[in-house]
Design a protein around this motif. Structure first.
Motif, PDB file in Angstrom:
ATOM      1  N   ASP A   1       0.839  -1.190   0.000  1.00  0.00           N
ATOM      2  CA  ASP A   1       0.000   0.000   0.000  1.00  0.00           C
ATOM      3  C   ASP A   1       0.875   1.241   0.000  1.00  0.00           C
ATOM      4  OD1 ASP A   1      -1.956   1.887   0.164  1.00  0.00           O
ATOM      5  OD2 ASP A   1      -2.458   1.467   2.247  1.00  0.00           O
ATOM      6  N   TYR A   2       1.146   1.748  -1.190  1.00  0.00           N
ATOM      7  CA  TYR A   2       1.927   2.964  -1.325  1.00  0.00           C
ATOM      8  C   TYR A   2       1.011   4.168  -1.484  1.00  0.00           C
ATOM      9  CZ  TYR A   2       5.897  -0.102  -2.105  1.00  0.00           C
ATOM     10  OH  TYR A   2       6.874  -1.051  -1.970  1.00  0.00           O
ATOM     11  N   GLY A   3      -0.272   3.967  -1.366  1.00  0.00           N
ATOM     12  CA  GLY A   3      -1.199   5.066  -1.530  1.00  0.00           C
ATOM     13  C   GLY A   3      -1.764   5.109  -2.931  1.00  0.00           C
ATOM     14  N   ARG A   4      -2.060   6.321  -3.324  1.00  0.00           N
ATOM     15  CA  ARG A   4      -2.723   6.554  -4.596  1.00  0.00           C
ATOM     16  C   ARG A   4      -1.739   7.098  -5.617  1.00  0.00           C
ATOM     17  NH1 ARG A   4      -8.216   7.709  -4.463  1.00  0.00           N
ATOM     18  NH2 ARG A   4      -7.870   9.296  -6.049  1.00  0.00           N
ATOM     19  N   ILE A   5      -2.098   6.969  -6.863  1.00  0.00           N
ATOM     20  CA  ILE A   5      -1.406   7.663  -7.926  1.00  0.00           C
ATOM     21  C   ILE A   5      -2.422   8.633  -8.490  1.00  0.00           C
ATOM     22  CG2 ILE A   5      -0.348   7.488 -10.196  1.00  0.00           C
ATOM     23  CD1 ILE A   5       0.712   4.778  -9.442  1.00  0.00           C
ATOM     24  N   GLY A   6      -2.075   9.890  -8.519  1.00  0.00           N
ATOM     25  CA  GLY A   6      -2.993  10.918  -8.987  1.00  0.00           C
ATOM     26  C   GLY A   6      -3.913  11.381  -7.882  1.00  0.00           C
ATOM     27  N   THR A   7      -4.506  12.523  -8.100  1.00  0.00           N
ATOM     28  CA  THR A   7      -5.354  13.103  -7.059  1.00  0.00           C
ATOM     29  C   THR A   7      -6.788  13.308  -7.506  1.00  0.00           C
ATOM     30  OG1 THR A   7      -4.669  15.309  -7.771  1.00  0.00           O
ATOM     31  CG2 THR A   7      -3.421  14.314  -5.968  1.00  0.00           C
ATOM     32  N   GLY A   8      -7.085  13.017  -8.757  1.00  0.00           N
ATOM     33  CA  GLY A   8      -8.437  13.206  -9.264  1.00  0.00           C
ATOM     34  C   GLY A   8      -9.269  11.956  -9.148  1.00  0.00           C
ATOM     35  N   ASP A   9     -10.330  11.896  -9.948  1.00  0.00           N
ATOM     36  CA  ASP A   9     -11.190  10.716  -9.925  1.00  0.00           C
ATOM     37  C   ASP A   9     -11.308  10.094 -11.318  1.00  0.00           C
ATOM     38  OD1 ASP A   9     -12.686  12.695 -11.108  1.00  0.00           O
ATOM     39  OD2 ASP A   9     -14.487  12.342  -9.920  1.00  0.00           O
TER      40      ASP A   9
ATOM     41  N   ILE B   1       2.261   4.544 -21.564  1.00  0.00           N
ATOM     42  CA  ILE B   1       3.271   5.525 -21.187  1.00  0.00           C
ATOM     43  C   ILE B   1       2.885   6.058 -19.819  1.00  0.00           C
ATOM     44  CG2 ILE B   1       4.315   7.742 -21.738  1.00  0.00           C
ATOM     45  CD1 ILE B   1       3.686   7.086 -24.695  1.00  0.00           C
ATOM     46  N   PHE B   2       3.762   5.885 -18.876  1.00  0.00           N
ATOM     47  CA  PHE B   2       3.496   6.320 -17.504  1.00  0.00           C
ATOM     48  C   PHE B   2       4.126   7.679 -17.267  1.00  0.00           C
ATOM     49  CE2 PHE B   2       4.924   6.380 -13.008  1.00  0.00           C
ATOM     50  CZ  PHE B   2       3.675   6.466 -12.438  1.00  0.00           C
ATOM     51  N   TRP B   3       3.338   8.599 -16.745  1.00  0.00           N
ATOM     52  CA  TRP B   3       3.812   9.947 -16.443  1.00  0.00           C
ATOM     53  C   TRP B   3       3.413  10.253 -15.004  1.00  0.00           C
ATOM     54  CZ3 TRP B   3       6.219  13.023 -20.183  1.00  0.00           C
ATOM     55  CH2 TRP B   3       6.548  14.296 -19.761  1.00  0.00           C
ATOM     56  N   PRO B   4       4.332  10.102 -14.058  1.00  0.00           N
ATOM     57  CA  PRO B   4       3.979  10.349 -12.658  1.00  0.00           C
ATOM     58  C   PRO B   4       3.580  11.807 -12.437  1.00  0.00           C
ATOM     59  CG  PRO B   4       6.339  10.012 -12.883  1.00  0.00           C
ATOM     60  CD  PRO B   4       5.737   9.762 -14.221  1.00  0.00           C
ATOM     61  N   SER B   5       2.692  12.007 -11.480  1.00  0.00           N
ATOM     62  CA  SER B   5       2.158  13.344 -11.269  1.00  0.00           C
ATOM     63  C   SER B   5       2.662  14.029 -10.010  1.00  0.00           C
ATOM     64  CB  SER B   5       0.632  13.291 -11.222  1.00  0.00           C
ATOM     65  OG  SER B   5       0.220  12.480 -10.142  1.00  0.00           O
ATOM     66  N   GLU B   6       3.071  13.282  -9.034  1.00  0.00           N
ATOM     67  CA  GLU B   6       3.465  13.905  -7.775  1.00  0.00           C
ATOM     68  C   GLU B   6       4.830  13.394  -7.340  1.00  0.00           C
ATOM     69  OE1 GLU B   6       0.129  12.895  -5.375  1.00  0.00           O
ATOM     70  OE2 GLU B   6      -1.231  14.127  -6.536  1.00  0.00           O
ATOM     71  N   ASN B   7       4.868  12.445  -6.464  1.00  0.00           N
ATOM     72  CA  ASN B   7       6.113  11.863  -5.981  1.00  0.00           C
ATOM     73  C   ASN B   7       6.633  10.906  -7.050  1.00  0.00           C
ATOM     74  OD1 ASN B   7       8.074  10.239  -4.799  1.00  0.00           O
ATOM     75  ND2 ASN B   7       7.163  10.406  -2.774  1.00  0.00           N
ATOM     76  N   HIS B   8       7.472  11.411  -7.932  1.00  0.00           N
ATOM     77  CA  HIS B   8       7.892  10.646  -9.106  1.00  0.00           C
ATOM     78  C   HIS B   8       8.576   9.330  -8.752  1.00  0.00           C
ATOM     79  CE1 HIS B   8       7.865  14.421 -11.848  1.00  0.00           C
ATOM     80  NE2 HIS B   8       6.745  14.265 -11.179  1.00  0.00           N
ATOM     81  N   ILE B   9       9.438   9.336  -7.783  1.00  0.00           N
ATOM     82  CA  ILE B   9      10.154   8.102  -7.416  1.00  0.00           C
ATOM     83  C   ILE B   9       9.189   7.074  -6.860  1.00  0.00           C
ATOM     84  CG2 ILE B   9      11.882   7.118  -5.863  1.00  0.00           C
ATOM     85  CD1 ILE B   9      13.446   9.775  -6.198  1.00  0.00           C
ATOM     86  N   GLN B  10       8.379   7.468  -5.899  1.00  0.00           N
ATOM     87  CA  GLN B  10       7.430   6.536  -5.291  1.00  0.00           C
ATOM     88  C   GLN B  10       6.432   6.009  -6.321  1.00  0.00           C
ATOM     89  OE1 GLN B  10       4.655   8.257  -2.536  1.00  0.00           O
ATOM     90  NE2 GLN B  10       4.350   6.333  -1.463  1.00  0.00           N
ATOM     91  N   GLN B  11       5.902   6.882  -7.161  1.00  0.00           N
ATOM     92  CA  GLN B  11       4.916   6.454  -8.138  1.00  0.00           C
ATOM     93  C   GLN B  11       5.536   5.545  -9.201  1.00  0.00           C
ATOM     94  OE1 GLN B  11       2.858   9.897  -9.619  1.00  0.00           O
ATOM     95  NE2 GLN B  11       1.707  10.137  -7.741  1.00  0.00           N
TER      96      GLN B  11
END
Length: 69
Positions: free
Chosen positions: A3-11, A38-48
């Motif tokens: 459980d690393y949390g969420r990716i992205g903040t929207g719905d 193609i993956f494009w991290p939105s916040e914590n790039h390393i974790q995501q």
């Protein structure tokens, strides 16, 4: 899955916990024939990026393989 949390903040379809990503990407593969993402991290790039590479991609591959056999 860890459980690393969420990716992205929207719905959107690719915002949320890893299980949502796996379900969505699996549908893209099985229903629409997609084979490249193609993956494009939105916040914590390393974790995501670690989450995507270590948890989501293997889970999608396994689920698609199980469905196709």
């Amino acid at each position: 899955m860890a459980d690393y949390g969420r990716i992205g903040t929207g719905d959107g379809p690719l915002d949320g916990p890893p299980s949502k990503w796996v379900d969505t990407l699996m549908a893209f593969v099985l229903e629409h024939g997609m084979d490249t993402f193609i993956f494009w991290p939105s916040e914590n790039h390393i974790q995501q990026t670690q989450l995507f590479a270590n948890e989501i991609v293997p889970a999608v591959q396994e689920a698609v393989q199980e469905t196709r056999t």
